[in-house]
Design a protein around this motif. Structure first.
Motif, PDB file in Angstrom:
ATOM      1  N   SER A  36      21.518  26.950   9.422  1.00  0.00           N
ATOM      2  CA  SER A  36      22.057  25.824   8.664  1.00  0.00           C
ATOM      3  C   SER A  36      21.626  24.517   9.314  1.00  0.00           C
ATOM      4  CB  SER A  36      23.582  25.894   8.636  1.00  0.00           C
ATOM      5  OG  SER A  36      24.126  24.702   8.116  1.00  0.00           O
ATOM      6  N   PRO A  37      21.328  23.496   8.516  1.00  0.00           N
ATOM      7  CA  PRO A  37      20.974  22.210   9.120  1.00  0.00           C
ATOM      8  C   PRO A  37      22.145  21.569   9.855  1.00  0.00           C
ATOM      9  CG  PRO A  37      20.881  22.093   6.724  1.00  0.00           C
ATOM     10  CD  PRO A  37      21.148  23.495   7.078  1.00  0.00           C
ATOM     11  N   ALA A  38      23.376  22.013   9.579  1.00  0.00           N
ATOM     12  CA  ALA A  38      24.535  21.479  10.286  1.00  0.00           C
ATOM     13  C   ALA A  38      24.582  21.961  11.727  1.00  0.00           C
ATOM     14  CB  ALA A  38      25.814  21.880   9.554  1.00  0.00           C
ATOM     15  N   SER A  61      15.732  21.109   5.057  1.00  0.00           N
ATOM     16  CA  SER A  61      16.378  22.253   4.427  1.00  0.00           C
ATOM     17  C   SER A  61      16.265  22.188   2.899  1.00  0.00           C
ATOM     18  CB  SER A  61      17.850  22.304   4.838  1.00  0.00           C
ATOM     19  OG  SER A  61      18.513  23.341   4.173  1.00  0.00           O
ATOM     20  N   ILE A  62      16.464  21.007   2.344  1.00  0.00           N
ATOM     21  CA  ILE A  62      16.341  20.842   0.883  1.00  0.00           C
ATOM     22  C   ILE A  62      14.906  21.081   0.436  1.00  0.00           C
ATOM     23  CG2 ILE A  62      16.511  19.156  -0.989  1.00  0.00           C
ATOM     24  CD1 ILE A  62      18.945  17.999   0.555  1.00  0.00           C
ATOM     25  N   GLN A 118      20.871  16.046  12.801  1.00  0.00           N
ATOM     26  CA  GLN A 118      21.080  16.545  11.445  1.00  0.00           C
ATOM     27  C   GLN A 118      20.449  15.654  10.382  1.00  0.00           C
ATOM     28  OE1 GLN A 118      25.176  17.232  10.615  1.00  0.00           O
ATOM     29  NE2 GLN A 118      25.429  18.721  12.260  1.00  0.00           N
ATOM     30  N   TRP A 119      20.241  14.388  10.676  1.00  0.00           N
ATOM     31  CA  TRP A 119      19.736  13.457   9.666  1.00  0.00           C
ATOM     32  C   TRP A 119      18.354  13.852   9.163  1.00  0.00           C
ATOM     33  CZ3 TRP A 119      15.221  10.906  10.594  1.00  0.00           C
ATOM     34  CH2 TRP A 119      14.799  10.805  11.922  1.00  0.00           C
ATOM     35  N   TRP A 149      18.563  18.019   7.268  1.00  0.00           N
ATOM     36  CA  TRP A 149      19.003  18.212   5.879  1.00  0.00           C
ATOM     37  C   TRP A 149      17.865  18.034   4.869  1.00  0.00           C
ATOM     38  CZ3 TRP A 149      23.041  20.710   4.248  1.00  0.00           C
ATOM     39  CH2 TRP A 149      24.129  20.872   5.094  1.00  0.00           C
TER      40      TRP A 149
END
Length: 144
Positions: free
Chosen positions: A70-72, A84-85, A77-78, A81
């Motif tokens: 998970s990107p979390a 990941s998308i 993290q900025w 995400w």
């Protein structure tokens, strides 16, 4: 009295790139799409991957891109995400678009054939090949 004219100077790189960029319209549909639309998507996804690779590590960037992690759970993290998308939506859309163009070209190529030629080709494929008669064996005569 006329002076011999000197040859024109060779075009610089800007003119060569510009001429190549304008000439891309002469390409087929798939190469044109890959250069115009697909190239942008591929460049953006590659830039996101390289940015994440430098910031959070290459293994973490790969795992975020393919959806293993998970990107979390990745720091920072900025930038994880958007990667990941891109891995979840943009890359499958890119592959689907390329496959769609290839399938469309194949369908259009087969639709342009005349029906009689297609039927003749199918009939030729359906008929068993003719078997030539075997020659008589040497030393023995065939009965009359």
């Amino acid at each position: 009295m006329s002076h011999p004219s000197s040859p024109p100077p060779p075009p610089d790189w800007r003119h060569l790139v510009g001429r190549w960029w304008v000439g891309r319209h002469a390409l087929g549909r798939l190469p044109y799409w890959l250069l115009s639309r697909g190239g942008v998507v591929l460049a953006a996804c590659s830039a996101l991957y390289v940015l994440n690779g430098f910031l959070s590590g290459w293994t973490a960037a790969y795992e975020v891109m393919v959806g293993i992690t998970s990107p979390a759970q990745v720091d920072p993290q900025w930038c994880a995400w958007p990667l990941s998308i891109a891995g979840w939506a943009a890359i499958p859309a890119f592959v689907g678009g390329a496959v769609g163009y290839v399938v469309t070209e194949q369908i259009q190529a087969h639709q342009s054939q005349d029906l009689t030629s297609v039927l003749a080709e199918l009939r030729a494929l359906a008929e068993p090949p003719a078997v030539p008669p075997s020659p008589p064996a040497s030393g023995s005569e065939a009965p009359p």
